[in-house]
Motif scaffolding. Structure first.
Motif, short mmCIF file in Angstrom:
data_model
loop_
_atom_site.label_atom_id
_atom_site.label_comp_id
_atom_site.label_asym_id
_atom_site.label_seq_id
_atom_site.Cartn_x
_atom_site.Cartn_y
_atom_site.Cartn_z
N SER A 48 0.71 -1.10 0.16
CA SER A 48 0.09 0.03 0.04
C SER A 48 0.87 1.31 0.01
CB SER A 48 -1.09 0.09 1.22
OG SER A 48 -1.67 -1.25 1.22
N LEU A 52 1.20 4.05 -2.75
CA LEU A 52 1.30 5.48 -2.89
C LEU A 52 2.52 6.39 -3.58
CD1 LEU A 52 0.27 6.22 0.68
CD2 LEU A 52 -1.28 6.44 -0.91
N VAL A 55 1.70 5.90 -7.56
CA VAL A 55 0.83 6.83 -7.96
C VAL A 55 1.53 8.20 -8.22
CG1 VAL A 55 -1.26 8.07 -7.28
CG2 VAL A 55 -1.10 5.56 -6.93
N HIS A 56 2.24 8.75 -7.26
CA HIS A 56 2.94 9.92 -7.39
C HIS A 56 4.01 9.89 -8.37
CE1 HIS A 56 4.63 13.99 -6.45
NE2 HIS A 56 5.93 13.17 -6.09
N GLU A 209 -4.46 13.46 -9.20
CA GLU A 209 -3.71 12.70 -8.34
C GLU A 209 -4.18 12.35 -7.14
OE1 GLU A 209 0.84 12.40 -6.41
OE2 GLU A 209 0.43 13.87 -8.09
N TRP A 210 -4.78 13.47 -6.39
CA TRP A 210 -5.41 13.20 -5.03
C TRP A 210 -6.46 12.02 -4.84
CZ3 TRP A 210 -10.35 13.82 -3.91
CH2 TRP A 210 -11.32 14.49 -4.65
N GLN A 213 -4.71 8.86 -4.73
CA GLN A 213 -4.09 8.78 -3.49
C GLN A 213 -5.34 8.40 -2.41
OE1 GLN A 213 -1.02 8.31 -3.46
NE2 GLN A 213 0.22 9.86 -4.29
N VAL A 216 -6.33 4.78 -2.76
CA VAL A 216 -5.28 3.71 -2.29
C VAL A 216 -5.03 3.74 -0.72
CG1 VAL A 216 -2.69 3.25 -1.98
CG2 VAL A 216 -3.63 3.96 -4.11
N ILE A 217 -5.42 5.07 -0.05
CA ILE A 217 -5.31 5.27 1.36
C ILE A 217 -6.57 4.54 2.06
CG2 ILE A 217 -5.58 6.85 3.60
CD1 ILE A 217 -3.64 8.64 1.80
#
Length: 753
Positions: A48, A52, A55-56, A209-210, A213, A216-217
């Motif tokens: 996980s 993150l 993704v970034h 992007e957020w 993110q 994923v979180i």
């Protein structure tokens, strides 16, 4: 004799305590369960955190590549006239897929700059495509759509290997239709970047992007933390007694930390190693993400390789820290002798009664209010929140009622396993509620997240219905660029076995109606009269193709004017003039047209081709990003649900095994081991299976009002998959719990019980 130093004694003691912890972990009552739980917690948490970073890395890498190919405007008129390139960005799409950029470009001179990814200028009438676009569009003959294929765009010219992009050099050159459509370089280092120049990318259709993110979180990191908290406290009763003993013997916090670390270091390290192997593989090779078909580019991850590789190490340290902190915090009530009140069961029963009311409120309550009112949304939210609060209690109550039935059946037919399982299920409804809470909430949240992806897709839904009704038996043709009447006539003549009509919107200043132009053959194909003079139709035509064409053309007056015209006049009227007229071609026999063939023809006769699509299909294409986002949500959600189901199952399994020694004498009294399988089934399998099936059904019902007016991405396959994941996990954990309990019973020997 060799003297030892205080530091040497301390080191030996630390090693001994560390070794004690490792041995204690192997010999603990639920040692195997905790080992697997810690391994999985470390693995999921590491992946996980690595997700993150990935993704970034992808978003940053794509932005860097796009910046490198962003056009630069000329500094002065002299530069504009010499080493410059005319640059116009359009778009196209494949059937059922998202838009991609088609960049039309032409050099002013031989020294004109080439965009990144191209080594040589294509000849007039040639195109250069990205490898992924060639592969995806092979079925539509994409290699010949824009002209002869001159090559492929190299990787440094793409924001990622899977990008769809085309560079096209028109056969007859390219006129600068806008003053700022001339570029002299690419990338901010070569000059001033004009904000009006596009780099040619799918940036408009991408989610921020957020959003990824947050997914994923919420769907991976949070379940991993839940699994870690359960893993840290698995077998806590025995460790609490050990902690009290070490403290009584004068042990310090550091001593207890060393024992706890020794107990957890092996599974945590193994999970971190497995995660690190996956991360290193992604850094070295492109990976195809299942279900989404997305290709994760290793070139982007290499720029963040050290950060990605540190994710498993960070997860390893976090797991050890949580294990140590959990050992410092004994479970409240672990040593208490006060009898527990039965009021919790009564409280759960009352909540269970409210569950059907909450579901009805969430599903049918919004119908009591208008479509655009705040009360409609508020009612839905209140019902969903009520369902989340009461569904675990309802499942626990159902399990407890089933336990009462099992108890009676066990007594009636002399089934000890059924009797024990029934009594356990009836006596611990609170434990069942805690067991299924995470899974049921996750299912509801997942379905809501996917449903909201299509909430704003009402136009997309209407476009799909249009496509279902008429298919591509009629398509509109929107020519790009400066199109002459002769070019339009050449297009209409080159389209085989088709007829053409032109629909012009009303002129508001003259208060005119929609007007349909066509020759007799086209009007007859649409079941319309072929008048010598203008005819007014006061109701919608019967032909579904024309009805859909009119429905997707903005108009106020429902009347339609029909004007007969010949092919030459129709071509003159259809040439783009800014009036918003819609040219449509159709087959008289009602069969579907070949859209790829028409697109290829348009690039042969028009400067920059034409947008050819069924009525409303542009709305369908615009909804594809939401569909793709729904796939990511479904993937992350199913993984998160699997993790939460495993978390709940491991917790129930550890509790079952903690009390397993009390069941061991039953193997002698009953003469068999079936009692353990039955008891494990009602302690582990039944609650999870009920949460997976009932939770999926309830979650789908709660999501139905959200997607009622838009595109729904909640499919039958998704519902089966989510319920199937929970059922699979519950069956595996039930089989494991049964095996471990049977092994405990086989090792049991009477010792004064």
């Amino acid at each position: 004799m060799t003297a030892t130093t205080p530091n040497g004694d301390a080191l030996k003691l630390a090693r001994r305590l560390f070794a004690i912890g490792r041995v204690a972990g192997r010999r603990a009552e639920a040692g195997g369960v905790r080992f697997v739980a810690l391994l999985l917690a470390t693995l999921v948490l590491a992946l996980s955190l690595g997700g993150l970073v990935a993704v970034h890395a992808v978003y940053a890498g794509k932005e860097e590549r796009r910046a490198a190919r962003t056009p630069v405007a000329p500094a002065d008129a002299e530069e504009r006239a010499t080493d410059a390139t005319t640059w116009l960005v359009g778009s196209d799409s494949l059937d059922g897929e998202r838009r991609f950029s088609v960049v039309y470009l032409a050099p002013h001179k031989g020294a004109a700059p080439l965009p990144p990814g191209l080594d040589d200028w294509p000849e007039p009438g040639q195109a250069v495509l990205s490898p992924a676009l060639r592969k995806a569009g092979a079925g539509e003959d994409i290699d010949r759509r824009y002209g002869a294929l001159a090559g492929t765009i190299s990787e440094e010219g793409l924001d990622e290997p899977s990008e769809w992009l085309a560079y096209v050099r028109p056969r007859d050159g390219l006129s600068a239709e806008r003053p700022n459509a001339v570029v002299t370089g690419f990338g901010p280092t070569t000059g001033k970047v004009s904000p009006s120049l596009e780099p040619g990318s799918g940036r408009v259709d991408e989610k921020p992007e957020w959003m990824f993110q947050a997914a994923v979180i919420g769907m991976l990191v949070v379940p991993a933390i839940a699994l870690l908290s359960v893993a840290a406290r698995t077998g806590a009763h025995a460790r609490d007694r050990r902690t009290a003993l070490v403290a009584a013997l004068g042990g310090r916090r550091l001593d207890r930390a060393l024992i706890a670390t020794g107990e957890a270091v092996t599974p945590a390290a193994l999970g971190a190693v497995i995660a690190a192997t996956t991360v290193v593989t992604a850094v070295l090779h492109d990976l195809r993400i299942p279900y989404t078909a997305y290709l994760l580019s290793s070139s982007h991850l290499r720029h963040y390789a050290w950060t990605a590789v540190l994710a498993p190490l960070a997860a390893f340290l976090i797991v050890l820290a949580v294990v140590v902190l959990a050992d410092f915090t004994p479970r409240r009530g672990a040593s208490g002798t006060r009898p527990r009140s039965t009021s919790r069961s009564t409280w759960l029963s009352r909540l269970a009664v409210l569950c059907p009311i909450a579901i009805i409120l969430a599903v049918r309550g919004p119908d009591l209010f208008g479509a655009d009112t705040v009360l409609r949304t508020l009612t839905s939210w209140v019902g969903i929140a009520g369902t989340i609060l009461t569904l675990p209690a309802a499942i626990a109550t159902i399990t407890a009622k089933a336990g009462s039935l099992l108890t009676r059946q066990g007594r009636t037919y002399g089934l000890p396993g059924t009797l024990v399982a029934g009594r356990r299920a009836r006596a611990h409804p609170g434990g069942t509620a805690r067991l299924v809470t995470g899974v049921s909430i996750a299912l509801i949240v997942l379905m809501q997240a996917i449903a909201w992806q299509g909430l704003f897709g009402a136009q997309t839904t209407e476009a799909r219905r249009t496509l279902d009704r008429i298919g591509r038996s009629l398509v509109t043709v929107g020519a790009r660029g400066d199109v002459t009447a002769s070019a339009m006539a050449a297009f209409l003549a080159g389209a085989p076995a088709t007829e053409a009509v032109l629909l012009t919107p009303p002129d508001r200043d003259k208060n005119e109606q929609l007007t349909l132009y066509g020759d007799c053959a086209a009007l007859t194909a649409l079941h319309l009269p072929c008048p010598a003079h203008e005819v007014r139709v006061d109701r919608l035509p019967a032909d579904p193709r024309l009805r859909e064409l009119i429905r997707w053309t903005p108009h106020m007056d429902p009347t339609l004017l029909i004007r007969r015209t010949d092919d030459r006049r129709l071509a003159e009227l259809a040439a783009p003039d800014g009036t918003g007229a819609t040219l449509a071609v159709l087959r008289p026999d009602g069969e579907s047209l070949s859209v790829p063939a028409l697109k290829r023809l348009s690039h042969e006769v028009f400067p920059r081709g034409a947008a050819i699509r069924a009525p409303g299909e542009s709305e369908l294409t615009a909804g594809v990003p939401n569909r793709d986002q729904g796939r990511w949500s479904a993937l992350f959600g199913m993984v998160g649900i699997a993790v939460l189901a495993t978390t709940a199952g491991l917790s129930a399994m550890a509790e079952f095994l903690r009390q397993g020694r009390a069941l061991a004498p039953l193997s002698v009294l009953t003469g068999g081991l079936r009692v353990f399988r039955t008891s494990a089934a009602w302690s582990v399998l039944a609650p999870l299976a009920l949460a997976g099936t009932a939770g999926t059904a309830v979650a789908a019902a709660l999501a139905a009002p959200v997607s009622a007016n838009g595109e729904s991405y909640i499919t039958g396959g998704l519902l089966v998959s989510t319920a199937g994941v929970v059922l699979l996990v519950s069956v595996l954990l039930w089989a494991w719990a049964s095996r471990v309990a049977i092994r405990q019973a086989q090792r049991w020997r009477p010792s004064g019980e």
